[in-house]
Design a protein around this motif. Structure first.
Motif, PDB file in Angstrom:
ATOM      1  N   VAL A  35     -26.184  -9.881  -3.624  1.00  0.00           N
ATOM      2  CA  VAL A  35     -27.475  -9.235  -3.371  1.00  0.00           C
ATOM      3  C   VAL A  35     -27.268  -7.737  -3.156  1.00  0.00           C
ATOM      4  O   VAL A  35     -27.925  -6.901  -3.789  1.00  0.00           O
ATOM      5  N   GLY A  36     -26.344  -7.374  -2.285  1.00  0.00           N
ATOM      6  CA  GLY A  36     -26.083  -5.962  -2.022  1.00  0.00           C
ATOM      7  C   GLY A  36     -25.607  -5.213  -3.251  1.00  0.00           C
ATOM      8  O   GLY A  36     -26.042  -4.099  -3.528  1.00  0.00           O
ATOM      9  N   GLY A  37     -24.732  -5.837  -4.008  1.00  0.00           N
ATOM     10  CA  GLY A  37     -24.221  -5.206  -5.222  1.00  0.00           C
ATOM     11  C   GLY A  37     -25.308  -4.974  -6.253  1.00  0.00           C
ATOM     12  O   GLY A  37     -25.358  -3.922  -6.899  1.00  0.00           O
TER      13      GLY A  37
ATOM     14  N   GLU B 241     -30.341   7.451 -12.127  1.00  0.00           N
ATOM     15  CA  GLU B 241     -29.903   8.019 -13.399  1.00  0.00           C
ATOM     16  C   GLU B 241     -31.069   8.201 -14.358  1.00  0.00           C
ATOM     17  O   GLU B 241     -31.092   9.173 -15.120  1.00  0.00           O
ATOM     18  N   ARG B 242     -32.041   7.291 -14.329  1.00  0.00           N
ATOM     19  CA  ARG B 242     -33.216   7.442 -15.192  1.00  0.00           C
ATOM     20  C   ARG B 242     -34.059   8.669 -14.789  1.00  0.00           C
ATOM     21  O   ARG B 242     -34.726   9.253 -15.624  1.00  0.00           O
ATOM     22  N   ASN B 243     -34.016   9.010 -13.518  1.00  0.00           N
ATOM     23  CA  ASN B 243     -34.818  10.127 -13.018  1.00  0.00           C
ATOM     24  C   ASN B 243     -34.119  11.473 -13.146  1.00  0.00           C
ATOM     25  O   ASN B 243     -34.703  12.486 -12.754  1.00  0.00           O
TER      26      ASN B 243
ATOM     27  N   ARG C 291     -29.119  -1.395  -9.151  1.00  0.00           N
ATOM     28  CA  ARG C 291     -30.475  -1.023  -9.550  1.00  0.00           C
ATOM     29  C   ARG C 291     -30.863   0.354  -9.024  1.00  0.00           C
ATOM     30  O   ARG C 291     -31.552   1.116  -9.708  1.00  0.00           O
ATOM     31  N   MET C 292     -30.440   0.681  -7.814  1.00  0.00           N
ATOM     32  CA  MET C 292     -30.757   2.007  -7.264  1.00  0.00           C
ATOM     33  C   MET C 292     -30.070   3.107  -8.058  1.00  0.00           C
ATOM     34  O   MET C 292     -30.661   4.159  -8.323  1.00  0.00           O
ATOM     35  N   VAL C 293     -28.823   2.873  -8.461  1.00  0.00           N
ATOM     36  CA  VAL C 293     -28.098   3.857  -9.267  1.00  0.00           C
ATOM     37  C   VAL C 293     -28.768   4.009 -10.631  1.00  0.00           C
ATOM     38  O   VAL C 293     -28.949   5.130 -11.121  1.00  0.00           O
ATOM     39  N   GLU C 294     -29.148   2.889 -11.246  1.00  0.00           N
ATOM     40  CA  GLU C 294     -29.834   2.961 -12.546  1.00  0.00           C
ATOM     41  C   GLU C 294     -31.136   3.744 -12.444  1.00  0.00           C
ATOM     42  O   GLU C 294     -31.447   4.569 -13.299  1.00  0.00           O
TER      43      GLU C 294
END
Length: 62
Positions: free
Chosen positions: A46-48, A59-61, A53-56
């Motif tokens: 879950v943490g991973g 990066e999109r922003n 998802r937060m990193v993705e």
């Protein structure tokens, strides 16, 4: 023992909790008020996934 961890944005706590429940549900990990009966693998997945998802999103922003 007191925790020295502090939230930079205290209002984000509820958002992160909701995000955690969403990710756990998608992965099939049964989160509840007490999660001591879950395996390290379940909690780590879950943490991973949350970090991934937060990193993705970051990066999109860019």
């Amino acid at each position: 023992m007191t925790s020295r961890n502090r939230k930079l944005i205290p209002e984000a706590k509820s958002g992160l909790a909701k995000f955690k429940k969403e990710v756990a549900n998608e992965l099939g990990v049964p989160l509840s008020d007490y999660n001591g009966d879950l395996t390290s693998r379940q909690n780590g997945s879950v943490g991973g996934e949350m970090v991934k998802r937060m990193v993705e999103q970051y990066e999109r922003n860019l």
